[in-house]
Design a protein around this motif. Structure first.
Motif, short mmCIF file in Angstrom:
data_model
loop_
_atom_site.label_atom_id
_atom_site.label_comp_id
_atom_site.label_asym_id
_atom_site.label_seq_id
_atom_site.Cartn_x
_atom_site.Cartn_y
_atom_site.Cartn_z
N GLY A 177 35.20 29.49 43.69
CA GLY A 177 33.85 29.99 43.49
C GLY A 177 32.99 29.74 44.71
N SER A 178 31.70 30.13 44.60
CA SER A 178 30.72 29.96 45.68
C SER A 178 31.17 30.62 46.98
CB SER A 178 30.42 28.47 45.92
OG SER A 178 29.81 27.91 44.79
N SER A 179 32.00 31.65 46.85
CA SER A 179 32.51 32.43 48.00
C SER A 179 33.41 31.63 48.92
CB SER A 179 31.35 33.04 48.81
OG SER A 179 30.63 33.94 48.00
N PHE A 180 33.91 30.47 48.48
CA PHE A 180 34.93 29.78 49.25
C PHE A 180 36.23 30.59 49.17
CE2 PHE A 180 32.21 26.05 48.32
CZ PHE A 180 32.05 25.59 49.61
N GLY A 181 36.88 30.77 50.33
CA GLY A 181 38.13 31.52 50.35
C GLY A 181 37.95 33.01 50.17
N VAL A 182 36.78 33.54 50.54
CA VAL A 182 36.51 34.98 50.43
C VAL A 182 36.21 35.53 51.82
CG1 VAL A 182 35.04 36.77 49.43
CG2 VAL A 182 35.61 34.73 48.09
N ALA A 194 42.80 36.97 57.51
CA ALA A 194 42.00 36.71 56.31
C ALA A 194 42.87 36.21 55.17
CB ALA A 194 41.27 37.98 55.90
N ILE A 195 44.06 36.79 55.03
CA ILE A 195 44.99 36.35 53.99
C ILE A 195 45.41 34.90 54.22
CG2 ILE A 195 47.35 36.69 53.12
CD1 ILE A 195 46.90 39.73 53.51
N GLU A 196 45.73 34.58 55.45
CA GLU A 196 46.16 33.21 55.76
C GLU A 196 45.03 32.20 55.49
OE1 GLU A 196 47.37 33.75 59.78
OE2 GLU A 196 49.44 34.35 59.26
N LYS A 197 43.81 32.55 55.83
CA LYS A 197 42.68 31.66 55.58
C LYS A 197 42.43 31.48 54.09
CE LYS A 197 40.00 32.36 59.83
NZ LYS A 197 38.72 32.88 60.39
N ALA A 198 42.52 32.58 53.34
CA ALA A 198 42.30 32.51 51.89
C ALA A 198 43.35 31.65 51.21
CB ALA A 198 42.27 33.91 51.29
N PHE A 199 44.58 31.68 51.74
CA PHE A 199 45.64 30.85 51.17
C PHE A 199 45.39 29.35 51.38
CE2 PHE A 199 48.98 34.40 51.10
CZ PHE A 199 49.02 34.42 49.71
N ASP A 202 43.58 28.70 47.98
CA ASP A 202 44.34 28.89 46.74
C ASP A 202 45.67 29.56 47.05
OD1 ASP A 202 45.02 29.04 44.06
OD2 ASP A 202 43.69 30.71 43.59
N SER A 203 46.66 29.29 46.22
CA SER A 203 47.99 29.88 46.41
C SER A 203 48.09 31.27 45.81
CB SER A 203 49.06 28.98 45.79
OG SER A 203 48.85 28.86 44.39
N GLN A 204 47.02 31.72 45.13
CA GLN A 204 46.97 33.07 44.56
C GLN A 204 45.77 33.81 45.14
OE1 GLN A 204 46.71 32.72 40.31
NE2 GLN A 204 48.77 31.89 40.08
N LEU A 205 45.99 35.07 45.51
CA LEU A 205 44.90 35.88 46.05
C LEU A 205 44.74 37.16 45.24
CD1 LEU A 205 45.61 35.78 49.92
CD2 LEU A 205 44.41 34.08 48.49
N ILE A 206 43.52 37.69 45.29
CA ILE A 206 43.27 39.04 44.81
C ILE A 206 42.55 39.77 45.94
CG2 ILE A 206 41.14 38.29 43.64
CD1 ILE A 206 41.66 40.62 41.64
N ILE A 207 43.04 40.94 46.29
CA ILE A 207 42.46 41.74 47.37
C ILE A 207 41.85 42.99 46.73
CG2 ILE A 207 42.90 42.90 49.57
CD1 ILE A 207 45.39 41.08 49.84
N GLU A 208 40.57 43.22 46.98
CA GLU A 208 39.86 44.29 46.30
C GLU A 208 39.19 45.23 47.29
OE1 GLU A 208 38.35 42.30 42.15
OE2 GLU A 208 37.16 41.88 43.94
N SER A 209 39.06 46.48 46.88
CA SER A 209 38.31 47.44 47.69
C SER A 209 36.85 47.03 47.75
CB SER A 209 38.43 48.85 47.09
OG SER A 209 37.99 48.87 45.76
N ALA A 210 36.21 47.26 48.89
CA ALA A 210 34.79 46.94 49.05
C ALA A 210 33.97 48.09 48.50
CB ALA A 210 34.46 46.69 50.51
#
Length: 339
Positions: A177-182, A194-199, A202-210
């Motif tokens: 939350g709080s936009s950490f890992g976004v 961006a994927i590597e930083k988000a990992f 968390d070990s799970q990611l969701i990638i969404e259209s802007a």
């Protein structure tokens, strides 16, 4: 009838012990500490025996208004002080992230039969997992962005990701939350980083259209014996998105009430209530939407929203003419009565 009146009067006269639980194990612990302090400061010591409880990996501790300190038992959630043991009547959950927002502590409180202000352990675990929550709500015909799921150690097919969600897109830690890992990604060459930083979050990611539209935040909770949608907040920021600095360091304009049509307001309010009831939520929550043309797209729901001076829910309550002291007092009394 006289017995019922006596019981109601007794409830109003009883001074209950409330534990305001904050901190936690995630990147959000400092924000949570500020949220907890807001609640601790707002509740009147004449009406409540308040205990500010700080949950951290190294220790579980507490303090009261008199400055007395306690250690917290992880087995029965009792406070151990110089003058003996304090057993709590009710808990105000102000932990953003683990273990308060993901259902872990809720499961303990349920086992111990201690009433608490937030949703039950099942709903907490479901909503904390963005992917699972969105899957359920899509089945209820609630509009969401196009998405792609990725786990650590999965093969990373950049072309397939872009084909699914397009560019720009958002890479998000699934349980944060709080936009950490976004991270917002505008160009293909920045996607892998961006994927590597988000990992790292968390070990799970969701990638969404802007989605290109107006961001609307909606507070929903009990007030005056009914479920209320509070004045909505429109978010405007010069940053790439409503990130940590925009949320907590003043790099955004938060406009309450939002400058949207009555039709859009009613539509979003209906969706926010539907999300609240569908997920079986309790207490105060905040849902986030992007209004694109006339369609509100759901982003996520925060079951333990921020309560700091910079947070959105306190702003919405102020516009509604509701003081934090009155709201927190009513929320805790409602929690006790329901239990």
């Amino acid at each position: 009838m006289k017995c019922v009146t006596f019981e109601n009067n007794f409830f109003e006269m009883t001074k209950h012990k409330v534990g305001i639980v904050c901190g936690g194990y995630s990147s959000e612990y400092k924000i949570s500490m500020k949220s907890g302090q807001t609640v601790f400061d707002a509740l009147s010591p004449e009406d409540w025996d308040c205990y500010y409880i700080l949950i951290r990996p190294e220790a579980w501790t507490a303090k009261d208004h008199a400055g007395n300190t306690y250690t917290l038992s992880r087995g029965d959630f009792a406070l151990q002080g110089e003058n003996g043991t304090v057993r709590l009547d009710v808990i105000f959950n102000a932990i953003h992230g683990a273990p308060g927002e993901n259902g872990q502590l809720a499961a303990l409180w349920e086992l111990l039969n201690i009433p608490f202000s937030s949703c039950d352990s099942y709903a907490a675990a479901l909503t904390f997992n963005k992917r699972d929550c969105l899957t359920l709500l899509r089945e209820k015909n609630i509009p969401t962005a196009q998405h792609y799921e990725l786990n650590q150690n999965d093969p990373i097919h950049l072309h397939q990701i872009i084909e699914t969600v397009g560019l720009p897109c958002f890479v998000k830690a699934n349980r944060s939350g709080s936009s950490f890992g976004v991270y917002k990604v505008d160009h293909k060459e920045d996607l892998l980083e961006a994927i590597e930083k988000a990992f790292e979050e968390d070990s799970q990611l969701i990638i969404e259209s802007a989605l290109d539209g107006v961001e609307i935040n909606v507070g929903v909770g009990p007030w005056n014996n009914s479920l209320q949608v509070f004045p909505m907040t429109e978010i405007q920021t010069q940053n790439a998105f409503f990130d940590y600095k925009a949320k907590y360091e003043g790099e955004a304009e938060e406009i309450t009430p939002a400058r949207i049509s009555e039709e859009a307001t009613a539509q979003i309010a209906s969706l926010a209530k539907k999300i609240y009831t569908t997920l079986g939520l309790r207490g105060i929550v905040r849902s986030e939407f992007i209004l694109v043309d006339k369609t509100p797209y759901f982003l996520e729901v925060n079951t333990i929203p921020g309560l700091t001076a910079q947070s959105i829910v306190p702003q919405q309550l102020a516009v509604a003419g509701i003081s934090l002291a009155d709201f927190f007092d009513a929320l805790l009394k409602n929690t006790l009565k329901k239990n």
